[in-house]
Design an enzyme around this catalytic site. Sequence first.
Site, PDB file in Angstrom:
ATOM      1  CG  ASN A  58      -1.913  -1.157   1.152  1.00 18.22           C
ATOM      2  OD1 ASN A  58      -2.020  -1.817   0.120  1.00 18.22           O
ATOM      3  ND2 ASN A  58      -2.602  -1.415   2.244  1.00 18.22           N
ATOM      4  CG  HIS A 114       3.831  -1.742  -4.888  1.00 19.08           C
ATOM      5  ND1 HIS A 114       2.685  -2.500  -4.945  1.00 19.08           N
ATOM      6  CD2 HIS A 114       4.830  -2.543  -5.359  1.00 19.08           C
ATOM      7  CE1 HIS A 114       2.977  -3.703  -5.427  1.00 19.08           C
ATOM      8  NE2 HIS A 114       4.268  -3.767  -5.676  1.00 19.08           N
TER       9      HIS A 114
HETATM   10  C1  BJW Z   1     -10.223  -7.340   1.790  1.00 20.94           C
HETATM   11  C2  BJW Z   1     -11.190  -6.498   2.281  1.00 20.94           C
HETATM   12  C3  BJW Z   1     -11.247  -6.376   3.670  1.00 20.94           C
HETATM   13  C4  BJW Z   1     -11.372  -6.436   0.162  1.00 20.94           C
HETATM   14  N1  BJW Z   1     -10.381  -7.050   4.427  1.00 20.94           N
HETATM   15  N2  BJW Z   1      -9.379  -8.003   2.558  1.00 20.94           N
HETATM   16  C5  BJW Z   1       5.638 -12.416 -12.976  1.00 20.94           C
HETATM   17  C6  BJW Z   1       4.505 -12.960 -13.543  1.00 20.94           C
HETATM   18  C7  BJW Z   1       3.582 -12.142 -14.205  1.00 20.94           C
HETATM   19  C8  BJW Z   1       3.777 -10.753 -14.299  1.00 20.94           C
HETATM   20  C9  BJW Z   1       4.909 -10.219 -13.723  1.00 20.94           C
HETATM   21  C10 BJW Z   1       5.816 -11.040 -13.077  1.00 20.94           C
HETATM   22  N3  BJW Z   1       6.818 -10.256 -12.581  1.00 20.94           N
HETATM   23  C11 BJW Z   1       6.546  -8.972 -12.895  1.00 20.94           C
HETATM   24  C12 BJW Z   1       5.398  -8.922 -13.617  1.00 20.94           C
HETATM   25  C13 BJW Z   1       4.770  -7.693 -14.169  1.00 20.94           C
HETATM   26  C14 BJW Z   1       3.967  -6.923 -13.141  1.00 20.94           C
HETATM   27  C15 BJW Z   1       2.862  -7.825 -12.630  1.00 20.94           C
HETATM   28  O1  BJW Z   1       2.919  -8.382 -11.552  1.00 20.94           O
HETATM   29  N4  BJW Z   1       1.785  -7.968 -13.400  1.00 20.94           N
HETATM   30  C16 BJW Z   1       0.645  -8.825 -13.019  1.00 20.94           C
HETATM   31  C17 BJW Z   1      -0.547  -7.949 -12.594  1.00 20.94           C
HETATM   32  C18 BJW Z   1       0.315  -9.709 -14.180  1.00 20.94           C
HETATM   33  N5  BJW Z   1       4.826  -6.439 -12.068  1.00 20.94           N
HETATM   34  C19 BJW Z   1       5.522  -5.321 -12.192  1.00 20.94           C
HETATM   35  O2  BJW Z   1       5.520  -4.675 -13.226  1.00 20.94           O
HETATM   36  C20 BJW Z   1       6.370  -4.892 -11.011  1.00 20.94           C
HETATM   37  N6  BJW Z   1       7.689  -4.564 -11.454  1.00 20.94           N
HETATM   38  C21 BJW Z   1       8.549  -5.481 -11.837  1.00 20.94           C
HETATM   39  O3  BJW Z   1       8.327  -6.651 -11.751  1.00 20.94           O
HETATM   40  O4  BJW Z   1       9.721  -4.955 -12.317  1.00 20.94           O
HETATM   41  C22 BJW Z   1      10.691  -5.835 -12.837  1.00 20.94           C
HETATM   42  C23 BJW Z   1      11.829  -5.014 -13.434  1.00 20.94           C
HETATM   43  C24 BJW Z   1      13.086  -5.554 -13.460  1.00 20.94           C
HETATM   44  C25 BJW Z   1      14.136  -4.839 -14.018  1.00 20.94           C
HETATM   45  C26 BJW Z   1      13.911  -3.580 -14.537  1.00 20.94           C
HETATM   46  C27 BJW Z   1      12.669  -3.010 -14.519  1.00 20.94           C
HETATM   47  C28 BJW Z   1      11.603  -3.752 -13.967  1.00 20.94           C
HETATM   48  C29 BJW Z   1       5.819  -3.605 -10.391  1.00 20.94           C
HETATM   49  C30 BJW Z   1       4.466  -3.772  -9.829  1.00 20.94           C
HETATM   50  C31 BJW Z   1       3.928  -2.409  -9.373  1.00 20.94           C
HETATM   51  C32 BJW Z   1       2.496  -2.480  -8.914  1.00 20.94           C
HETATM   52  N7  BJW Z   1       1.981  -1.183  -8.748  1.00 20.94           N
HETATM   53  C33 BJW Z   1       0.590  -0.998  -8.297  1.00 20.94           C
HETATM   54  C34 BJW Z   1       0.232   0.499  -8.426  1.00 20.94           C
HETATM   55  C35 BJW Z   1       0.934   1.303  -7.330  1.00 20.94           C
HETATM   56  C36 BJW Z   1       0.695   2.743  -7.503  1.00 20.94           C
HETATM   57  C37 BJW Z   1      -0.692   3.198  -7.143  1.00 20.94           C
HETATM   58  O5  BJW Z   1      -1.144   2.979  -6.010  1.00 20.94           O
HETATM   59  O6  BJW Z   1      -1.303   3.789  -8.002  1.00 20.94           O
HETATM   60  O7  BJW Z   1       0.469  -1.440  -6.926  1.00 20.94           O
HETATM   61  S1  BJW Z   1      -0.553  -2.047  -9.138  1.00 20.94           S
HETATM   62  C38 BJW Z   1      -1.618  -2.295  -7.749  1.00 20.94           C
HETATM   63  O8  BJW Z   1      -1.645  -3.712  -7.465  1.00 20.94           O
HETATM   64  C39 BJW Z   1      -0.918  -1.619  -6.565  1.00 20.94           C
HETATM   65  C40 BJW Z   1      -1.071  -2.654  -5.490  1.00 20.94           C
HETATM   66  O9  BJW Z   1      -0.080  -2.463  -4.496  1.00 20.94           O
HETATM   67  C41 BJW Z   1      -0.934  -3.954  -6.251  1.00 20.94           C
HETATM   68  C42 BJW Z   1      -1.529  -5.137  -5.555  1.00 20.94           C
HETATM   69  O10 BJW Z   1      -2.915  -4.984  -5.411  1.00 20.94           O
HETATM   70  P1  BJW Z   1      -3.603  -5.432  -4.044  1.00 20.94           P
HETATM   71  O11 BJW Z   1      -3.069  -4.618  -2.935  1.00 20.94           O
HETATM   72  O12 BJW Z   1      -3.507  -6.885  -3.914  1.00 20.94           O
HETATM   73  O13 BJW Z   1      -5.142  -4.932  -4.289  1.00 20.94           O
HETATM   74  P2  BJW Z   1      -6.320  -5.647  -5.104  1.00 20.94           P
HETATM   75  O14 BJW Z   1      -7.337  -4.612  -5.378  1.00 20.94           O
HETATM   76  O15 BJW Z   1      -5.797  -6.400  -6.249  1.00 20.94           O
HETATM   77  O16 BJW Z   1      -6.903  -6.735  -4.087  1.00 20.94           O
HETATM   78  C43 BJW Z   1      -7.564  -6.356  -2.887  1.00 20.94           C
HETATM   79  C44 BJW Z   1      -7.834  -7.615  -2.061  1.00 20.94           C
HETATM   80  O17 BJW Z   1      -8.406  -7.226  -0.828  1.00 20.94           O
HETATM   81  C45 BJW Z   1      -8.830  -8.591  -2.708  1.00 20.94           C
HETATM   82  O18 BJW Z   1      -8.303  -9.914  -2.636  1.00 20.94           O
HETATM   83  C46 BJW Z   1     -10.079  -8.463  -1.839  1.00 20.94           C
HETATM   84  O19 BJW Z   1     -10.805  -9.686  -1.731  1.00 20.94           O
HETATM   85  C47 BJW Z   1      -9.486  -8.085  -0.519  1.00 20.94           C
HETATM   86  N8  BJW Z   1     -10.366  -7.336   0.363  1.00 20.94           N
HETATM   87  N9  BJW Z   1     -11.924  -5.991   1.178  1.00 20.94           N
HETATM   88  C48 BJW Z   1      -9.483  -7.875   3.803  1.00 20.94           C
HETATM   89  N10 BJW Z   1     -12.194  -5.582   4.219  1.00 20.94           N
END
Ligand code: BJW
Length: 255
Positions: free
Chosen positions: A105, A122
């Site tokens: 977060n 992040h």
């Molecule tokens: C509750 C609830 C309640 C609801 N109580 N729970 C390997 C495989 C595939 C892809 C990749 C890989 N490695 C890298 C990638 C690419 C990419 C990636 O992962 N893509 C996938 C989506 C396919 N990753 C990247 O690009 C990362 N960088 C990287 O790997 O760089 C490598 C590199 C090497 C060398 C040079 C250059 C690069 C970077 C990832 C950055 C993510 N950024 C974001 C945006 C941040 C900025 C912003 O805030 O605007 O981060 S994306 C977004 O998703 C944000 C979050 O931190 C992140 C995760 O989301 P989160 O927190 O899980 O939220 P939700 O909405 O998905 O889920 C909420 C959950 O809560 C749900 O499960 C609900 O059920 C639950 N919930 N109410 C408890 N009350």
Amino acid sequence: MTERLSLPGALVQRLRGAQRWTVLTGAGISAESGVPTFRGAGGLWEGVRPEELASPEGFRTDPERVWRWYRHRRDLMRRVEPNAGHRAIARLESHVAAFCLVTQNVDGLHARAGSRRILELHGNILRSHCFAQCGAETPEDETAVVPRCRCGAPLRPSVVWFGERLPQGVFEESCREMQDCDVCLVVGTSGIVYPAASLPQVASVAGAALIEVNPEPTPLSSLCTAALRGPAAKLLPALLSEIGMDKEPVLPPGV
Ligand code: BJW
Ligand code: ZN
């Protein structure tokens, strides 16, 4: 009223005795503070392609739109307060010998709830830095639609976008913590964004108990020792009460 959980007795004993804890959090922990999650119905990305708002390419294409979105979220985050889930995690830290909170977060609510050892994977939405490589950072909230760095390039929010590296050393430190822990709590994350989603796997392979707190199953659920299905602000205080870590810790005499 604190909810009662139905955890197996042997697991409760294991958690009571565990001294090295890690916690991985995602957007779901802040949902009950009024911060929308990213994915799913009502999420921040409903109806948009995430890369349009959260990638360097999206920023290059339409910096005004990206800044409007981030300013809206900054405004919201300044108005909200940490909830009982954030506070339970801060309380847990005061009860155990070794603790590390790894969060995806960017809202700063964990620090406001009193957590001390926090690794922000992040970044943080309240800071900005230069989109070119001059290295300038700024904490203040500039008012121009697209604020500028002193070098003339646009500023950008200090969060990690898709395709970008995580902050220097933070992922490596998180991995070490996961390797060394007895219990890893995974709270409110969909577990689909890498490399963050690999951290519970590191803890699990190293032999830690993995506990998921999420109303919905995720790709990480199959690795878990136990899954607590429900909202974090309700279930984390219940978990702490179950393992006797819900009160102020009693310090030994002389401390
Ligand atoms: C509750 C609830 C309640 C609801 N109580 N729970 C390997 C495989 C595939 C892809 C990749 C890989 N490695 C890298 C990638 C690419 C990419 C990636 O992962 N893509 C996938 C989506 C396919 N990753 C990247 O690009 C990362 N960088 C990287 O790997 O760089 C490598 C590199 C090497 C060398 C040079 C250059 C690069 C970077 C990832 C950055 C993510 N950024 C974001 C945006 C941040 C900025 C912003 O805030 O605007 O981060 S994306 C977004 O998703 C944000 C979050 O931190 C992140 C995760 O989301 P989160 O927190 O899980 O939220 P939700 O909405 O998905 O889920 C909420 C959950 O809560 C749900 O499960 C609900 O059920 C639950 N919930 N109410 C408890 N009350
Ligand atoms: Zn600059």
